[in-house]
Write a protein that holds these residues in place. Structure first.
Motif, PDB file in Angstrom:
ATOM      1  N   LEU A 288      -0.828 -10.071 -18.650  1.00  0.00           N
ATOM      2  CA  LEU A 288      -1.680 -11.124 -19.232  1.00  0.00           C
ATOM      3  C   LEU A 288      -2.984 -11.187 -18.456  1.00  0.00           C
ATOM      4  CD1 LEU A 288       1.110 -13.856 -19.512  1.00  0.00           C
ATOM      5  CD2 LEU A 288       0.232 -12.449 -21.389  1.00  0.00           C
ATOM      6  N   PRO A 289      -3.895 -10.238 -18.671  1.00  0.00           N
ATOM      7  CA  PRO A 289      -5.112 -10.158 -17.853  1.00  0.00           C
ATOM      8  C   PRO A 289      -6.019 -11.376 -17.952  1.00  0.00           C
ATOM      9  CG  PRO A 289      -5.193  -8.613 -19.711  1.00  0.00           C
ATOM     10  CD  PRO A 289      -3.797  -9.116 -19.636  1.00  0.00           C
TER      11      PRO A 289
ATOM     12  N   ALA B 173       3.265 -20.670 -22.439  1.00  0.00           N
ATOM     13  CA  ALA B 173       3.855 -19.331 -22.430  1.00  0.00           C
ATOM     14  C   ALA B 173       3.838 -18.726 -21.035  1.00  0.00           C
ATOM     15  CB  ALA B 173       3.108 -18.427 -23.407  1.00  0.00           C
ATOM     16  N   VAL B 174       2.702 -18.827 -20.334  1.00  0.00           N
ATOM     17  CA  VAL B 174       2.636 -18.226 -18.998  1.00  0.00           C
ATOM     18  C   VAL B 174       3.463 -19.022 -17.998  1.00  0.00           C
ATOM     19  CG1 VAL B 174       0.546 -19.402 -18.172  1.00  0.00           C
ATOM     20  CG2 VAL B 174       1.092 -17.110 -17.340  1.00  0.00           C
ATOM     21  N   LEU B 175       3.559 -20.339 -18.183  1.00  0.00           N
ATOM     22  CA  LEU B 175       4.402 -21.147 -17.301  1.00  0.00           C
ATOM     23  C   LEU B 175       5.869 -20.768 -17.461  1.00  0.00           C
ATOM     24  CD1 LEU B 175       2.787 -24.705 -17.651  1.00  0.00           C
ATOM     25  CD2 LEU B 175       2.604 -23.130 -15.703  1.00  0.00           C
ATOM     26  N   GLU B 176       6.290 -20.503 -18.687  1.00  0.00           N
ATOM     27  CA  GLU B 176       7.683 -20.126 -18.916  1.00  0.00           C
ATOM     28  C   GLU B 176       7.983 -18.775 -18.269  1.00  0.00           C
ATOM     29  OE1 GLU B 176      10.978 -19.906 -22.512  1.00  0.00           O
ATOM     30  OE2 GLU B 176       8.908 -20.468 -22.953  1.00  0.00           O
ATOM     31  N   ILE B 177       7.066 -17.841 -18.397  1.00  0.00           N
ATOM     32  CA  ILE B 177       7.243 -16.530 -17.763  1.00  0.00           C
ATOM     33  C   ILE B 177       7.330 -16.687 -16.249  1.00  0.00           C
ATOM     34  CG2 ILE B 177       6.084 -14.343 -17.271  1.00  0.00           C
ATOM     35  CD1 ILE B 177       4.939 -14.493 -20.139  1.00  0.00           C
ATOM     36  N   LEU B 178       6.428 -17.478 -15.704  1.00  0.00           N
ATOM     37  CA  LEU B 178       6.397 -17.678 -14.256  1.00  0.00           C
ATOM     38  C   LEU B 178       7.707 -18.290 -13.759  1.00  0.00           C
ATOM     39  CD1 LEU B 178       4.589 -17.542 -11.697  1.00  0.00           C
ATOM     40  CD2 LEU B 178       3.860 -19.870 -12.233  1.00  0.00           C
TER      41      LEU B 178
END
Length: 257
Positions: free
Chosen positions: A78-79, A11-16
């Motif tokens: 996303l802390p 999920a965070v890789l896609e956002i990045l």
């Protein structure tokens, strides 16, 4: 995008990636995940994400400012990823000539805010990992843009790092997690010298426990301390044994050089 078995990582890789594409457009020609997550050794809540973003040219001041703001926004949203995302922003010309030339590189890493550094052959180990175990999240294969790195060059780089670090480990030992960092780093360094292969921290520690049973308990404790960044209680109680282990490992490393 599901490049890893970990949904929160994906999920965070896609956002990045989406936000990098919004900033760079066609200037972004590759995004690569490397490090422990690419090796299948991700530890939830602990492991960093190591990435290389390959660009057609150096960052402009406006792009650098936008990237800095983007990373701050991701952490605000996303802390749990605060201080756990490391990205290098480097041009394809720099990646092709890094062994002989130094070029500006955007870098954000744990403990360091986004900033511009000069990078060259000192990043050989990182690009070796991208080439040998990296996961292409977007763009061209890394071998088409990064200068080849041989195993001999990688081992030489590891040797240089270890020799430069010899004695400097005392500066890193300030808590039980930092004891763990030194213990596991030396296990990993010795494994690499002995086997000419890069493995995860966990795999290197397990190898060292089997190879040196007398130190297995301490290494096992180090794996536990690493998972608890707040483990600062009784730091002094375990420090003498850690220092004895460090001295022992340096003898083993020097013998392996």
């Amino acid at each position: 995008m599901k490049p890893t078995p970990y949904p929160n990582v994906n999920a965070v890789l896609e956002i990045l990636l989406q936000r990098q594409q919004a900033i760079f457009g066609d200037k972004l020609i590759g995004l690569y995940l490397y490090g422990s997550t690419a090796l299948g050794a991700f530890t939830d809540g602990i492991s960093d994400l190591d990435l290389l973003a390959a660009l057609t040219s150096d960052l402009t001041p406006a792009e650098a400012a936008a990237i800095e703001q983007m990373h701050a926004q991701i952490v605000a949203e996303l802390p749990e990823w605060d201080n756990r995302i490391e990205v290098q922003y480097y041009s394809v010309h720099a990646l092709a000539t890094f062994k002989t030339e130094r070029h500006p590189m955007g870098n954000i890493s744990p403990g360091e805010p986004f900033h511009i550094i000069e990078a060259g052959a000192d990043w050989l180990m990182n690009w070796y990992h991208v080439l040998t175990s990296g996961i292409t999240l977007y763009g061209v294969p890394p071998a088409t843009i990064i200068a080849p790195v041989t195993t001999d060059e990688f081992i030489t780089s590891i040797t240089t790092m270890l020799l430069e670090w010899d004695g400097g480990y005392l500066d890193h030992i300030q808590s039980r997690p930092s004891q763990a960092y030194v213990i596991i780093t030396l296990c990993r360094g010795l494994y690499t010298l002995r086997h000419r292969q890069h493995v995860s921290k966990q795999a290197a520690a397990e190898w060292a426990m089997a190879a040196y049973p007398a130190w297995a308990a301490l290494i096992s404790h180090a794996l536990t301390w690493r998972l608890d960044p707040g483990a600062v209680v009784d730091h002094a109680a375990t420090l003498p044994e850690t220092l004895r282990f460090v001295s022992f490992m340096w003898d083993e490393i020097r013998a392996a050089l």
